[in-house]
Enzyme design. Structure first.
Site, PDB file in Angstrom:
ATOM      1  N   GLU A  62       2.300  -0.667   3.047  1.00 48.15           N
ATOM      2  CA  GLU A  62       1.889   0.757   3.953  1.00 48.15           C
ATOM      3  C   GLU A  62       0.340   0.958   3.234  1.00 48.15           C
ATOM      4  OE1 GLU A  62       2.024   5.579   4.090  1.00 48.15           O
ATOM      5  OE2 GLU A  62       3.907   4.165   3.419  1.00 48.15           O
ATOM      6  N   ASP A  66      -2.875   0.371   5.386  1.00 49.07           N
ATOM      7  CA  ASP A  66      -3.794   1.497   5.523  1.00 49.07           C
ATOM      8  C   ASP A  66      -5.214   1.133   5.479  1.00 49.07           C
ATOM      9  OD1 ASP A  66      -4.463   4.387   5.771  1.00 49.07           O
ATOM     10  OD2 ASP A  66      -4.961   3.937   3.542  1.00 49.07           O
ATOM     11  N   ASN A 131       3.933   5.403   9.071  1.00 46.41           N
ATOM     12  CA  ASN A 131       4.042   4.608   7.697  1.00 46.41           C
ATOM     13  C   ASN A 131       4.560   3.116   7.936  1.00 46.41           C
ATOM     14  OD1 ASN A 131       3.315   7.028   6.584  1.00 46.41           O
ATOM     15  ND2 ASN A 131       5.303   7.661   5.912  1.00 46.41           N
ATOM     16  N   GLU A 134       1.611   1.213   9.492  1.00 48.85           N
ATOM     17  CA  GLU A 134       0.645   0.522   8.727  1.00 48.85           C
ATOM     18  C   GLU A 134       1.305  -0.520   7.883  1.00 48.85           C
ATOM     19  OE1 GLU A 134      -2.208   4.575   7.585  1.00 48.85           O
ATOM     20  OE2 GLU A 134      -0.257   4.081   6.603  1.00 48.85           O
TER      21      GLU A 134
END
Length: 289
Positions: A62, A66, A131, A134
């Site tokens: 994650e 991101d 989440n 990502e």
């Protein structure tokens, strides 16, 4: 072409065909390292260990995803709006990569059905979808590289599910908008934490209040201080639009500035900007029972 044929032959030779097919339906290609994608779907509550006994989940992926997603969306927005300034581009990117948008995208591409978690689904832990999205981006990047990852985001996420022009026009930073208006009107504004507690799943819940000229504009609820303040600002803006008594009371708190001649500054009061999004259904999460 030869690579596609090879991957199809490879798929039939594998014992675990079903996971490859499930991921192919989302990705549009067959994974090289399927374990990356499986890990991307592991919420921290899944309580899964490696053969060596180490806990594994999608949090590291994650973190990586991101950053990669930010870069890709920035690239897309930059090229789409070639005459816009930095502030507009930053704001538009933020609207696309905000948690609520990523949650919806995860559901739209079918990723939510692959997530492994021991938590009950509610308005907060639905954030696990964003989440995981990502983390999924991070998995694609590690498995296929940046170019394939960018192609996936552009062709299988943005093109079918995101209207960039519509997103760019949508208001979402209610706190910044409210602060800007108060500054123009010489009205004090303060966001204060009213209360914090935990829900039945032990998730933190925050209640924040927006005060304009010392007058409460409403209390916003969220699973972070930032979210609760945004919801409080949204409520205050709606109250300013719809409650003339409150609007007049707030305006009455304006700081009177003396000009050079010693006279009161009677600068005209700016009207609140008209925004249809203020009248949409509230996104404030309900309090736990």
């Amino acid at each position: 072409m030869l690579k596609t044929i090879y991957n199809r032959i490879r798929l039939f030779m594998l014992r675990r065909k079903e996971p490859y097919t499930l991921f192919y339906n989302i990705l549009g290609f067959y994974p090289k390292n399927i374990q990356l994608y499986e890990q991307a779907c592991l919420h921290r509550s899944s309580s899964i260990r490696t053969e060596k006994g180490r806990w594994i989940n999608n949090e590291r992926l994650e973190f990586l995803g991101d950053a990669i997603l930010d870069a890709i969306v920035a690239d897309v927005v930059f090229k789409t709006f070639d005459s816009k300034k930095e502030g507009f581009l930053t704001n538009t990117r933020s609207k696309i990569v905000q948690r609520e948008t990523l949650n919806k995208l995860a559901v739209q591409i079918g990723l939510d059905k692959l997530i492994i978690s021991s938590m009950k689904t509610n308005s907060h832990n639905n954030y696990m979808y964003g989440n995981a999205f990502e983390a999924f981006i991070g998995a694609i990047y590690l498995d296929q590289g940046y170019n394939v990852c960018k192609k996936f985001v552009e062709e299988r996420v943005i093109a079918p599910y995101i209207n960039l022009s519509k997103v760019a026009k949508k208001e979402f930073n209610f706190k910044s908008r409210l602060i800007e208006w108060c500054q123009k009107q010489k009205i004090s504004i303060e966001f204060s934490l009213v209360e914090s507690f935990v829900d039945h799943d032990n998730n933190p819940v925050f209640q924040s209040q927006a005060q304009l000229g010392g007058l409460s504009g409403g209390i916003g609820i969220g699973y972070s201080k930032k979210e609760s303040q945004q919801n409080a600002a949204r409520m205050a803006l709606k109250k300013l639009h719809n409650d003339k008594t409150y609007y007049d009371a707030v305006i009455a708190t304006r700081t009177v500035i003396k000009n050079e001649a010693g006279e009161n500054d009677n600068t005209p009061i700016d009207e609140l900007p008209n925004d249809a999004t203020l009248h949409e259904e509230e996104n404030t999460p309900a309090l736990p029972n």
